[in-house]
Design an enzyme around this catalytic site. Structure first.
Site, PDB file in Angstrom:
ATOM      1  N   ASP A   1       2.535  -1.084   3.235  1.00 27.72           N
ATOM      2  CA  ASP A   1       3.638  -0.234   2.810  1.00 27.72           C
ATOM      3  C   ASP A   1       4.085  -0.677   1.427  1.00 27.72           C
ATOM      4  O   ASP A   1       3.947  -1.851   1.070  1.00 27.72           O
ATOM      5  CB  ASP A   1       4.824  -0.375   3.773  1.00 27.72           C
ATOM      6  CG  ASP A   1       4.763   0.663   4.888  1.00 27.72           C
ATOM      7  OD1 ASP A   1       3.887   1.523   4.829  1.00 27.72           O
ATOM      8  OD2 ASP A   1       5.602   0.590   5.792  1.00 27.72           O
ATOM      9  N   LYS A   2       4.647   0.241   0.663  1.00 23.28           N
ATOM     10  CA  LYS A   2       5.180  -0.131  -0.648  1.00 23.28           C
ATOM     11  C   LYS A   2       6.581  -0.722  -0.531  1.00 23.28           C
ATOM     12  O   LYS A   2       6.830  -1.857  -0.930  1.00 23.28           O
ATOM     13  CB  LYS A   2       5.217   1.082  -1.585  1.00 23.28           C
ATOM     14  CG  LYS A   2       5.828   0.767  -2.961  1.00 23.28           C
ATOM     15  CD  LYS A   2       5.932   2.004  -3.818  1.00 23.28           C
ATOM     16  CE  LYS A   2       7.046   2.918  -3.370  1.00 23.28           C
ATOM     17  NZ  LYS A   2       8.404   2.357  -3.599  1.00 23.28           N
TER      18      LYS A   2
END
EC number: 7.2.2.10
Length: 928
Positions: free
Chosen positions: A353-354
């Site tokens: 995930d960012k």
């Protein structure tokens, strides 16, 4: 799943019968007011004080299940005998020796048995305690409201009457009577077996008692999961007085399966046992044919079996894994399942995930744009972390002169679920919501949510991509509907836009196009775009649709800066053959901008960025081609994440996946290693994960992979040490027997060697520090066996050196033709010293001790030091001399033995130097 069976295999009818006596069975038929009155609590502020909670805890006990009593230490000690039949044979040998008048042998064997069992007991006890410590690393938590203050507490401290909050992804901490429900649905499959989430409300349940579990629609059960919406509930049952507690005794005995590595160690132990028994049998038969004393041969045979059979391997593997996991926990990585440690060294793809992992997860508003501002250059820009007293005068002036900007800030304020935690002294909640409250300070505005009453809400979801609230001031005024979400989703809902003077005008296609262009420009700068809209009017409670006729207020650009250690971590992982892939819900432009900032390897001229909309229509073949080059997946849904993970696994990759939300749980569970966020992660994500990052930092994954690789290398190193020692011990006795010589090692000495082989030196190899160059090597193939041909070859080489050296000492010492205590003492001590130098050689499979450092593993120094002191005590202490049948040696003798036994280490160092030089020369020749 059969609707009549719970997931734990408990019949639903029996679950219901047992739960009829729990408090929730009575409270579900009461109104909220009756429940609060009986429990003397408040549906909005909870209990009034901590003192009252402590008093109730004294009455009801802690909110946890009673644990089974552990076996006593004495019982565990004596279990060693029943688990190891060879020890019983030794006891028999001691008894026979005693009755035949060989009292010295009987006492010696008995002491050896006590020492061996004590070492095994300590190892197993240490393993259990290490695993207990792992289980306590992730305490369940609850979101509590007490005296009107929100706080996060251990779920075990909850008492009846406490008011708790829960939202999407949370696990219910106790049986609760729901007092507030906003689109609340709960997954009760682990209790009732029904896989469809149950919609919850606050209305009392009617019907003839007893009310079944599935029919208590106003009750949230301990251990169940919130699938949608949010709510609050009054705790009515804790611990054993919950629906789960009623059947806890039926599901508490859950056996933990062995890890693949432990299973392979068991198989290895069995195989080696068969070989050892075969060799020992041959030795005993040859000895008896030679006319040797049968009791002597029997005792030596059993002693050899105890020493040669690596029964301690699985225990040492478990201890090494557990201690490695504890080391990881100190580096902010909590491993929930031991097999994950083995898999970590094989990971070659990380899908991350960012937000919050690659970035800080602290959003700051940097850009505010409304339609009347025109181009993006005219937008209000703010510096992250800047307060309103230091804001750009143009920003303050823009607020005074623009009603549209004020309305946008107001929508962001009202359509918001963040809360101020007085104890922590800061806002808690979604990072975007927190940023929308903090931005008010930039303009000197106040949070007005306490002055308004929320009458309706549609929570944000990854499928809707928008959130709605309807609030009123409490009088007869018209409610205000506030909506926020992704720009491409909100814009089509709008029919008007707010002008600078506050009046509305039609929102035509040209303006929609302009909004899209501005959003694209902001995305290219790495900003997350949030659109805002509003409308005066009522919103129908229970509706899931966006209202018509919304007024577009504007766009905000939020910036989440990358974590400082991420670029280095990505470089290190890439060097180690681990590919990093970013999966985010942001736009492609925003994701690409962040990817460049953190140094992701984006291949020029290829499709490095793929959007979820394209992914959904791809065939498996097209996806396989896409995965060869794509590094960023934008605008993804939970289904997209599943498809990405499956695609990589189909290619044969070992995939690690990070996530924090309930919608990430399927992908976390599907991945070879699921990694949840400890700070921002939901309970369901943590439960589905194999590992939890307590600091939510991507760089921690690098540390975990390094540790995982290091642990596996350490396991191979101590296996090399143990097997080479076992082979040498067997070979020495076998060669002496075949040559017709007296056995160079007596039973006591063999058992002492077993203690050293399974004891501290072997375990200290399991805690060898991680090699700094471990990430310069590619990930280990998933199915690679522990016992490789190179490892077996090294074991044989070391065993041959030890055999030749020890037999050389033995033969030279008995040149007078008579074997005395000095001869056996020299041989025995030579073998033990060989053992220590062999352990030194096994610290690294490829590097010299001078490279890794003599003092880098203090545990090894202590272990070998203690072993050498023990050996000297055996040689020089009178009492031990009689037990082990030894005599004192001169300093000259000891020095000569050190010189001879060091050959196993010196030859290993020479081999490593030769291999390293050859590798360097091959590289030089290839580039010249």
């Amino acid at each position: 799943m059969d609707s009549h069976t719970s997931t734990e295999g408990v019949p639903l009818s029996e679950t219901n019968n047992r739960s009829h006596a729990t408090p929730s069975a009575q409270y579900c038929q009461m109104t909220v007011e009756e429940t609060c009155s009986k429990l003397q609590t408040n549906p909005e502020t909870g209990l009034t004080s901590s003192q009252e909670a402590m008093h109730r805890r004294d009455i009801h006990g802690s909110n946890e299940f009673a644990q089974e009593e552990e076996d006593s230490l004495i019982k565990k000690f004596f279990e060693q005998f029943s688990e190891n039949p060879l020890l019983l044979l030794l006891i028999g040998a001691a008894a026979v020796s005693f009755f035949m008048g060989n009292h010295d042998d009987a006492i010696s064997i008995t002491l050896a048995i006590l020492i061996v069992t004590t070492v095994g007991f300590v190892q197993e006890y240490r393993s259990e305690k290490s695993l207990e410590a792992l289980n306590k690393l992730v305490p369940p938590e609850a979101h509590l409201i007490r005296a009107g203050n929100s706080q996060t507490v251990l779920a075990s401290t909850l008492v009846p009457g406490d008011l708790v909050e829960f939202s999407v992804g949370d696990r219910i901490p106790a049986d609760c009577r729901i007092v507030k429900a906003v689109h609340l649905s709960i997954d009760e499959s682990n209790l009732t077996g029904e896989t469809t989430p149950v919609t919850k409300d606050t209305n009392p349940v009617t019907g003839t008692p007893p009310i079944g579990l599935a029919d208590r629609t106003n009750t949230a059960y301990m251990g169940t999961l919130v699938r949608d919406g949010n709510g609050t509930g009054i705790v009515v049952g804790t611990g054993s007085h919950t629906a789960f507690g009623a059947v806890y005794d039926m599901v508490s005995e859950i056996s933990t399966p062995k890890t693949p590595l432990q299973a392979s160690m068991d198989n290895l132990g069995k195989d080696l046992s068969l070989v050892s028994f075969g060799v020992i049998g041959v030795i005993c038969l040859i000895g008896m044919f030679q006319g040797r004393d049968w009791l002597e041969m029997f005792t030596i045979g059993v002693s050899l079996a105890v020493a040669a059979i690596p029964e301690g391997l699985p225990i040492i593997v478990t201890v090494t894994l557990a201690l490695g996991v504890l080391r990881m926990s100190r580096q902010k990585a909590i491993v929930r399942k031991l097999p994950s440690v083995e898999t970590l060294g094989s990971v070659n793809v990380i899908c991350s995930d960012k937000t919050g992992t690659l970035t800080r997860n602290h959003m700051s508003c940097t850009t505010c744009w409304t339609v009347d501002m025109g181009d993006l250059a005219n937008a209000v820009t703010l510096k992250p972390g800047q307060s309103h007293t230091e804001a750009d005068p143009k920003a303050v002036a823009a607020l005074k002169n623009s009603v549209s900007l004020a309305n946008m800030l107001k929508v962001g304020n009202l359509c918001n679920n963040s809360k101020f935690n007085r104890e922590a002294g800061h806002l808690v909640g979604n990072a975007t919501d927190i940023a929308l409250i903090e931005v008010l300070d930039y303009f000197g505005l106040e949070d007005t949510r306490e002055t308004r009453k929320r009458v309706a809400e549609v929570p944000f979801s990854s499928s809707r991509k928008w959130m709605l609230t309807s609030t009123t001031t409490g009088d007869s005024s018209t409610p205000m509907i506030s909506v926020k979400g992704a720009g491409e989703v909100i814009a089509p809902f709008c029919e008007y836009y707010c002008k600078k003077d506050g009046k509305t005008a039609p929102f035509n296609d040209d303006m929609r196009k302009k909004v899209t262009e501005i959003a694209s420009e902001m995305s290219n700068d790495g900003l997350r775009i949030i659109a805002f809209a509003y409308k005066q009017g009522k919103y129908e409670e229970g509706s899931e649709e966006a209202p018509e006729g919304l007024v577009f207020a504007g766009l905000m650009g939020l910036y989440d800066p990358p974590r400082p250690d991420v670029p280095r971590a990505i470089r290190r992982l890439t060097t180690g053959g681990v590919r990093v892939v970013m999966i985010t819900g942001d736009s492609a432009a925003t994701a690409l901008s962040i990817g460049r900032r953190i140094g992701m390897p984006l291949m020029p001229g290829t499709q490095s960025v793929v959007e979820g909309s394209k992914l959904a229509t791809m065939s498996d073949q097209a996806l396989d081609e896409c995965l060869q080059t794509a590094s960023i997946f934008a605008r993804t849904s939970p289904e997209d994440k599943m498809k990405i993970v499956k695609g990589f696994q189909r290619r044969g990759d070992v995939v690690a996946m990070t996530g924090d939300g309930v919608n990430d749980a399927p992908a976390l569970k599907l991945a070879d290693i699921g990694i949840a966020m400890g700070q921002g992660g939901t309970d369901v994500a943590k439960e589905a994960a194999d590992m939890i990052l307590t600091d939510d930092d991507f760089a921690t994954i690098l540390s975990a992979i390094e540790e995982g690789k290091g642990i596996f290398n350490n396991i191979r190193n101590f296996i090399t040490f143990q097997l080479s020692t076992s082979m040498a011990a067997l070979s020495i006795v076998a060669v002496a027997t075949i040559m017709g010589l007296e056995n160079p090692l007596n039973p006591m000495q063999i058992l002492w060697i077993n203690i050293l082989m399974d004891g501290p030196p072997a375990q200290s190899l399991g805690v060898e520090p991680v090699d700094p160059d471990v990430m310069n090597k590619p990930p280990r193939p998933r199915n690679e066996k522990v016992m490789t041909p190179d490892l077996v070859k090294k074991c044989v080489e070391a065993a041959v050196i030890i055999l030749v050296g020890t037999m050389l000492v033995y033969v030279t010492q008995m040149q007078d033709g008579v074997i005395d205590k000095r001869d056996t003492t020299m041989t025995f001590t030579c073998f033990v010293f060989y053992d220590m130098f062999n352990a030194l050689a096994c610290r690294s499979a490829t590097k010299s001790v001078f490279e890794i450092g003599f003092f880098s593993n203090k545990m090894f120094l202590y272990a070998c030091g203690a072993s050498i002191i023990g050996q000297l005590a055996v040689v020089y202490v009178p009492f031990l001399q009689s037990v082990f049948q030894t005599e004192a040696l001169s300093v000259k003798d000891l020095l000569s033995l050190v010189l001879i036994s060091s050959s196993v280490w010196i030859l290993d160092e020479a081999k490593k130097y030769f291999l390293k030089s050859r590798s360097t020369n091959n590289y030089t020749n290839s580039v010249v």
